[in-house]
Write a protein that holds these residues in place. Structure first.
Motif, PDB file in Angstrom:
ATOM      1  N   ASP A  67      -3.322 -10.918  10.123  1.00 48.74           N
ATOM      2  CA  ASP A  67      -3.955 -10.057  11.119  1.00 48.74           C
ATOM      3  C   ASP A  67      -3.003  -9.615  12.232  1.00 48.74           C
ATOM      4  OD1 ASP A  67      -6.304  -9.891   9.878  1.00 48.74           O
ATOM      5  OD2 ASP A  67      -7.429 -11.232  11.200  1.00 48.74           O
ATOM      6  N   TRP A  86       8.607   8.104   1.060  1.00 50.23           N
ATOM      7  CA  TRP A  86       7.588   7.096   0.776  1.00 50.23           C
ATOM      8  C   TRP A  86       7.344   6.259   2.022  1.00 50.23           C
ATOM      9  CZ3 TRP A  86      10.601   5.100  -4.098  1.00 50.23           C
ATOM     10  CH2 TRP A  86      10.432   6.008  -5.151  1.00 50.23           C
ATOM     11  N   THR A 110       4.441  10.241   1.143  1.00 47.49           N
ATOM     12  CA  THR A 110       3.986  11.112   2.228  1.00 47.49           C
ATOM     13  C   THR A 110       4.555  12.530   2.126  1.00 47.49           C
ATOM     14  OG1 THR A 110       5.703  10.154   3.597  1.00 47.49           O
ATOM     15  CG2 THR A 110       3.508   9.283   3.902  1.00 47.49           C
ATOM     16  N   ASP A 120      -1.279  11.646   5.988  1.00 49.65           N
ATOM     17  CA  ASP A 120      -1.010  12.960   5.382  1.00 49.65           C
ATOM     18  C   ASP A 120      -0.018  12.840   4.235  1.00 49.65           C
ATOM     19  OD1 ASP A 120      -2.566  14.881   6.499  1.00 49.65           O
ATOM     20  OD2 ASP A 120      -1.271  15.185   8.233  1.00 49.65           O
ATOM     21  N   LEU A 121      -0.475  13.145   3.018  1.00 47.86           N
ATOM     22  CA  LEU A 121       0.440  13.193   1.875  1.00 47.86           C
ATOM     23  C   LEU A 121       0.804  14.655   1.692  1.00 47.86           C
ATOM     24  CD1 LEU A 121      -1.467  10.931  -0.694  1.00 47.86           C
ATOM     25  CD2 LEU A 121       0.190  10.237   1.013  1.00 47.86           C
ATOM     26  N   TYR A 139      -8.326   5.253  -1.504  1.00 48.41           N
ATOM     27  CA  TYR A 139      -6.881   5.367  -1.727  1.00 48.41           C
ATOM     28  C   TYR A 139      -6.602   5.873  -3.149  1.00 48.41           C
ATOM     29  CZ  TYR A 139      -2.119   3.806  -2.731  1.00 48.41           C
ATOM     30  OH  TYR A 139      -0.807   3.761  -3.140  1.00 48.41           O
ATOM     31  N   LYS A 152      -3.031  -4.031  14.629  1.00 45.75           N
ATOM     32  CA  LYS A 152      -4.457  -3.743  14.852  1.00 45.75           C
ATOM     33  C   LYS A 152      -4.767  -3.451  16.322  1.00 45.75           C
ATOM     34  CE  LYS A 152      -6.519  -5.996  10.890  1.00 45.75           C
ATOM     35  NZ  LYS A 152      -7.403  -7.049  10.393  1.00 45.75           N
ATOM     36  N   PHE A 181       0.892  -1.153   0.000  1.00 43.00           N
ATOM     37  CA  PHE A 181       0.000   0.000   0.000  1.00 43.00           C
ATOM     38  C   PHE A 181       0.940   1.215   0.000  1.00 43.00           C
ATOM     39  CE2 PHE A 181      -3.548   2.334   2.212  1.00 43.00           C
ATOM     40  CZ  PHE A 181      -4.481   2.086   1.231  1.00 43.00           C
ATOM     41  N   PHE A 182       1.116   1.813  -1.182  1.00 42.29           N
ATOM     42  CA  PHE A 182       2.165   2.811  -1.363  1.00 42.29           C
ATOM     43  C   PHE A 182       1.661   4.235  -1.135  1.00 42.29           C
ATOM     44  CE2 PHE A 182       4.316   5.844  -4.106  1.00 42.29           C
ATOM     45  CZ  PHE A 182       5.647   5.606  -3.857  1.00 42.29           C
ATOM     46  N   ASN A 183       2.380   4.988  -0.345  1.00 46.97           N
ATOM     47  CA  ASN A 183       2.026   6.396  -0.136  1.00 46.97           C
ATOM     48  C   ASN A 183       3.265   7.266  -0.238  1.00 46.97           C
ATOM     49  OD1 ASN A 183      -0.847   6.605   0.556  1.00 46.97           O
ATOM     50  ND2 ASN A 183      -0.276   5.217   2.203  1.00 46.97           N
TER      51      ASN A 183
END
Lengths: 162, 171
Positions: free
Chosen positions: A71, A63, A45, B13-14, B152, A110, A41-43
């Protein structure tokens, strides 16, 4: 509360340094593809740029990529790219570049275990004694391998020995 | 948000931070148009400019703004975007592009985008109710994962649009 188990050395992780001409667009694109391929799950930032005239521009990119293994555990890779004195020369970049790659296995992401003192005790017992080997082999070992692959990919794009 | 609604952070936050020449007024409008087009920008329904502060400083204007934009996916789930603008040292400047003089701004702009998924948005289930837990964890779990993916994608689309506008690197 979640528990982070680092798999890379030091606070900042692996460092790659390059001075000279680089194909930044290729590095940028292929690194993103690596995360897509491994279902992270790429962001991105942070994307910080500064135009500074004659000295060339500055760029800072951060990134944060995560993948939920199950879980209980999540893989997390942080990449920090810093570029100084950037000048574009025929679609390549002349610059001074630093890349930091940091990886960690986030256990109990979690927050199911540590809701009370007793559960926290159970969590530590479980983590340190019951599934210690599984953590090392199935989580830390796998993530370390993926980080090494990413590092190798970046170094090959930058024409560095690996 | 109604009482009992629960917010799950999907996109942290991006942050886009650019120092140089840009047209702030145009950028501000373009983002609003994007939100309108995607169904987030109706000021009477689902969009709030919660903060707008403009200060005149010796080194130029300083602007702080915060937007909240919500788009209902269905009666139970909605996408919630939070945008924060910080502009420092904003000055008017004139540049020449292909022989034409254009009015632009110089300064630093920092834009943050956060994406949350709001579940139980109307508060139909009581806060922390057992029924909601069964619903979310057993019956609705796969749908929530799909909604997270869609949110997303949308948040990343907006992020890419802003980067493209500022002529920053793209994937």
């Amino acid at each position: 509360m979640s528990y982070n188990l680092g798999v890379t050395p030091g606070k900042l992780g692996f460092r790659i340094k390059k001075m000279g001409l680089i194909d930044f667009n290729r590095l940028y694109g292929e690194s993103k593809m690596f995360f897509d391929e491994y279902k992270y799950f790429f962001n991105e930032t942070t994307h910080k740029g500064k135009a500074s005239g004659d000295k060339g521009s500055k760029l800072e990119i951060k990134w944060l990529s995560t993948r939920d293994v199950d879980d209980f555990a999540r893989f997390q890779i942080k990449v920090n790219i810093l570029l100084f004195k950037v000048n574009e020369i025929r679609s390549l970049y002349s610059c001074e570049m630093y890349i930091y790659v940091e990886g960690a296995v986030v256990l109990d992401y979690k927050n199911k275990w540590e809701t009370s003192g007793f559960r926290s005790f159970l969590f530590n017992l479980y983590r340190k004694h019951i599934i210690r080997r599984e953590i090392e082999k199935d989580y830390q070992g796998v993530l370390y391998g993926e980080i090494q692959e990413l590092r190798g990919l970046m170094k090959s794009i930058l024409d560095e020995y690996d | 948000m109604f009482e009992g609604a629960e917010s799950i952070n999907v996109v942290p936050d991006l942050k886009i931070d650019w120092k140089g020449i840009f047209d702030f007024s145009d950028l501000y409008k373009k983002i609003k148009i994007w939100l309108l087009y995607e169904g987030y920008g109706d000021e009477n329904e689902n969009f709030i400019e919660a903060k707008y502060i403009e200060r005149i400083k010796p080194n130029g204007k300083q602007i702080e703004a915060k937007w909240y934009a919500e788009k209902p996916v269905n009666d139970y789930v909605s996408n919630y975007l939070t945008l924060t603008f910080t502009v420092v040292g904003l000055k008017d400047t004139e540049i020449t592009i292909e022989g034409k003089k254009m009015k632009m701004n110089s300064g630093q702009v920092i834009i943050s985008i956060k994406g949350d998924l709001v579940i139980n948005r109307k508060g139909d289930f009581g806060k922390g109710s057992l029924l909601q837990k069964i619903h979310d964890r057993r019956l609705f779990r796969k749908n929530i994962e799909l909604y997270k993916e869609e949110l997303y994608k949308k948040t990343t689309d907006l992020y890419i649009e802003i980067k493209a506008y500022l002529n920053l690197h793209q994937f």
